[in-house]
Design an enzyme around this catalytic site. Structure first.
Site, PDB file in Angstrom:
ATOM      1  N   ASP A  39      -7.040   8.965   9.279  1.00 46.70           N
ATOM      2  CA  ASP A  39      -6.968   8.243   7.808  1.00 46.70           C
ATOM      3  C   ASP A  39      -7.468   7.081   7.394  1.00 46.70           C
ATOM      4  O   ASP A  39      -7.158   6.348   7.244  1.00 46.70           O
ATOM      5  CB  ASP A  39      -5.568   8.328   7.249  1.00 46.70           C
ATOM      6  CG  ASP A  39      -5.757   8.326   5.554  1.00 46.70           C
ATOM      7  OD1 ASP A  39      -6.113   8.116   5.249  1.00 46.70           O
ATOM      8  OD2 ASP A  39      -4.498   7.712   5.699  1.00 46.70           O
ATOM      9  N   TYR A  70       0.901   2.914   6.177  1.00 47.37           N
ATOM     10  CA  TYR A  70       0.568   3.933   4.645  1.00 47.37           C
ATOM     11  C   TYR A  70      -0.564   4.497   4.988  1.00 47.37           C
ATOM     12  O   TYR A  70      -1.614   4.436   4.871  1.00 47.37           O
ATOM     13  CB  TYR A  70       0.374   2.403   3.662  1.00 47.37           C
ATOM     14  CG  TYR A  70       0.662   2.918   2.244  1.00 47.37           C
ATOM     15  CD1 TYR A  70       1.607   3.403   1.412  1.00 47.37           C
ATOM     16  CD2 TYR A  70      -0.683   2.905   1.529  1.00 47.37           C
ATOM     17  CE1 TYR A  70       1.921   3.482   0.246  1.00 47.37           C
ATOM     18  CE2 TYR A  70      -0.722   3.294   0.393  1.00 47.37           C
ATOM     19  CZ  TYR A  70       0.775   3.641  -0.489  1.00 47.37           C
ATOM     20  OH  TYR A  70       0.430   4.038  -2.132  1.00 47.37           O
ATOM     21  N   LYS A 115     -10.894   5.527  -1.250  1.00 50.55           N
ATOM     22  CA  LYS A 115     -11.799   4.168  -2.014  1.00 50.55           C
ATOM     23  C   LYS A 115     -13.493   4.047  -1.632  1.00 50.55           C
ATOM     24  O   LYS A 115     -13.885   4.381  -2.524  1.00 50.55           O
ATOM     25  CB  LYS A 115     -11.308   3.189  -1.247  1.00 50.55           C
ATOM     26  CG  LYS A 115      -9.635   3.139  -1.017  1.00 50.55           C
ATOM     27  CD  LYS A 115      -8.849   2.186  -0.481  1.00 50.55           C
ATOM     28  CE  LYS A 115      -7.490   2.039  -0.573  1.00 50.55           C
ATOM     29  NZ  LYS A 115      -6.611   1.072  -1.181  1.00 50.55           N
TER      30      LYS A 115
HETATM   31  N1  PMP Z   1      -4.013   5.853   2.811  1.00 49.69           N
HETATM   32  C1  PMP Z   1      -4.568   4.895   3.578  1.00 49.69           C
HETATM   33  C2  PMP Z   1      -4.820   4.321   4.681  1.00 49.69           C
HETATM   34  C3  PMP Z   1      -4.446   3.719   2.346  1.00 49.69           C
HETATM   35  O1  PMP Z   1      -4.432   2.513   2.874  1.00 49.69           O
HETATM   36  C4  PMP Z   1      -4.700   4.296   0.714  1.00 49.69           C
HETATM   37  C5  PMP Z   1      -3.849   3.105  -0.180  1.00 49.69           C
HETATM   38  N2  PMP Z   1      -4.159   1.842   0.061  1.00 49.69           N
HETATM   39  C6  PMP Z   1      -3.985   5.792   0.442  1.00 49.69           C
HETATM   40  C7  PMP Z   1      -3.681   6.254   1.396  1.00 49.69           C
HETATM   41  C8  PMP Z   1      -4.166   6.134  -0.830  1.00 49.69           C
HETATM   42  O2  PMP Z   1      -4.707   5.618  -1.581  1.00 49.69           O
HETATM   43  P1  PMP Z   1      -4.559   6.218  -3.032  1.00 49.69           P
HETATM   44  O3  PMP Z   1      -4.121   4.550  -3.172  1.00 49.69           O
HETATM   45  O4  PMP Z   1      -5.784   6.389  -4.080  1.00 49.69           O
HETATM   46  O5  PMP Z   1      -3.783   7.252  -3.395  1.00 49.69           O
END
Ligand code: PMP
Length: 453
Positions: free
Chosen positions: A255, A153, A282
């Site tokens: 990521d 994700y 985060k």
């Molecule tokens: N990339 C990863 C690896 C994530 O785990 C997440 C959210 N869990 C995101 C992108 C998206 O981040 P956001 O919810 O702040 O848009």
């Protein structure tokens, strides 16, 4: 509110405050919410407050928070230093159409701790960070395609909402997974630009990358894919990935939106990844909305406007807003090397104790993870891929039951069994989790005898 109640799921009672609020919410918001990832049936509880690792729902029930807003709170709730810094900033202004010193401070802090990061730019969510990272990679390489891992994700951006939740059957062969849209409304044309790879499978990854080597701009990887099962990368996997991407002029994106919490220098430090670009989010926002794109100066110069049109414009009304920046600076400043080491040590104990409990109780379950992250799988079959981790309806049903039982015994994790620890926790909180798990499993295996090893 009256005296805190220690445990229970009274929020599910139709007369509870949470039930009433939810009935009100569905009148105004589709499904009563704005965030599908935290919704479960019949409805979630409403949060009243949090302090450190304890959260209190509107019924007055306290739970230990192993959810931490899907891993984004590294120091738990309402950390006093963060509260102080944010309160001071609130009085000075929250949204300013000019630069502030606070963004330099957070930028420096992150650049100083990660060798692959020379420059960084801020945004407001991990999704935006990923989107911009991919756009930069395309602009830099002049190619359109990206490759991602099956089950990983990366936020709600068209080109990454591909092959995130598909069943193994929908995904075609494990050796060469199909690209499957994860949401309606994404143009089908996206699929021709998204190549899907099986994580940890060097031979298959080599085969697929070589097939698309002239059109791939980047490979994006969540260092330890959370949705993919929280499986550790195989020894040498990222070295292989670095070599093959470099060979064909393909950029490697880490990521780190979720995995930056794994060590002082993030998942890339823990697993020896040498990315060209990193997306962040985060924890670096200290509990406020944040995203960031980071990498070498040579690639990041795509953002430079300098009086003319930037090759990749990077606007955003709330980018680097000072409230997020000060919260991030204080949070990351406190998450120094000793704090990382202490948290990861506590989390190692947590996983060891949990594994010990599963063995002692003879339950078919296992816990995966590293650093402060964990994921519980209700099976003793080896989990080596997204497909092994995939929860068919029966496993999902058992996990949902376990989730509610844990909530009932005072523990909050994510419904799919993902969780993390925070620096606000101590050994006694780990022990409380183990006791709650023992209580929960005792009744779960009565309902599902097939869970007995
Ligand atoms: N990339 C990863 C690896 C994530 O785990 C997440 C959210 N869990 C995101 C992108 C998206 O981040 P956001 O919810 O702040 O848009």
């Amino acid at each position: 509110m009256s005296e805190p109640k220690k445990a229970g799921n009274m929020f599910l009672d139709p007369t509870s405050h949470s039930s009433r609020l939810f009935r009100e919410a569905v009148k105004y918001m589709p499904g009563g919410n704005s965030r599908t990832s935290i919704i479960y049936s019949p409805h979630p509880f409403y949060f009243h407050s949090g302090q450190g690792c304890v959260i209190t729902d509107v019924e007055g029930v306290e739970r230990l928070d192993f959810h931490n807003n899907y891993t984004s709170l590294i120091h738990g709730h309402a950390d006093p230093d963060v509260v102080k810094a944010v309160s001071q900033q609130l009085k000075k202004g929250t949204a300013i159409g000019a630069l502030t010193e606070s963004e330099i401070q957070l930028a420096k802090l992150i650049v100083d701790r990660v060798p692959s990061i020379e420059q960084i730019g801020f945004a407001n969510s991990g999704t935006e960070a990923v989107m911009l990272t991919i756009r930069i990679a395309r602009a830099f390489t002049g190619r359109d395609k990206i490759a991602k891992f099956e089950g990983s994700y990366h936020g709600s951006y068209d080109h990454t909402e591909v092959s995130v939740m598909n069943s193994p059957e929908e995904g075609g062969t494990a050796y060469e997974p199909a690209s499957v849209l994860d949401s309606e409304g994404i143009p089908g044309t996206v699929l021709k630009d998204v190549v899907v790879l099986p994580f940890n499978d060097e031979e298959a990854v080599k085969h697929i990358i070589e097939k698309h080597r002239d059109t791939l701009s980047a490979v994006i990887a969540d260092p330890m894919p959370s949705r993919g099962g929280l499986i550790r990368p195989r020894e040498g996997f990222y070295k292989f990935l670095r070599e093959i991407t470099r060979k064909y002029g393909i950029l490697l994106i880490a990521d780190e939106v979720m995995m930056f919490r794994l060590s002082y220098g993030g998942g890339q430090e823990m697993f020896g990844i040498e990315p060209d670009l990193t997306s962040l989010g985060k924890i670096i926002g200290g509990g406020l909305p944040v995203g960031a794109v980071a990498g070498s100066a040579k690639i990041m110069e795509m953002f430079i406007a300098g009086g003319k049109h930037a090759r990749v414009p990077h606007a955003g009304t709330f980018n680097a807003n000072p409230v997020t920046m000060v919260a991030g600076r204080v949070t990351m400043g406190k998450f120094d090397k000793p704090a990382v080491e202490k948290l990861n040590g506590l989390s190692d104990n947590f996983r060891t104790k949990l594994t010990g409990l599963f063995t002692l109780m003879k339950v078919k379950a296992q816990v995966l993870g590293a650093g402060s992250m964990f994921r519980i799988h209700l099976t003793d079959d080896p989990i080596n891929s997204y497909r092994d981790a995939y929860m068919y309806p029966h496993r999902k049903e058992m996990m949902t039951k376990l989730f509610f039982k844990l909530m009932d015994t005072g523990i909050y994790i994510a419904p799919e069994g993902i969780g993390c620890l925070s620096t606000a926790m101590a050994e006694k909180d780990v022990d409380s989790f183990i006791v709650a798990m023992e209580t929960s499993l005792t009744t779960l295996i009565e309902e599902y005898p097939e869970l007995r090893a």
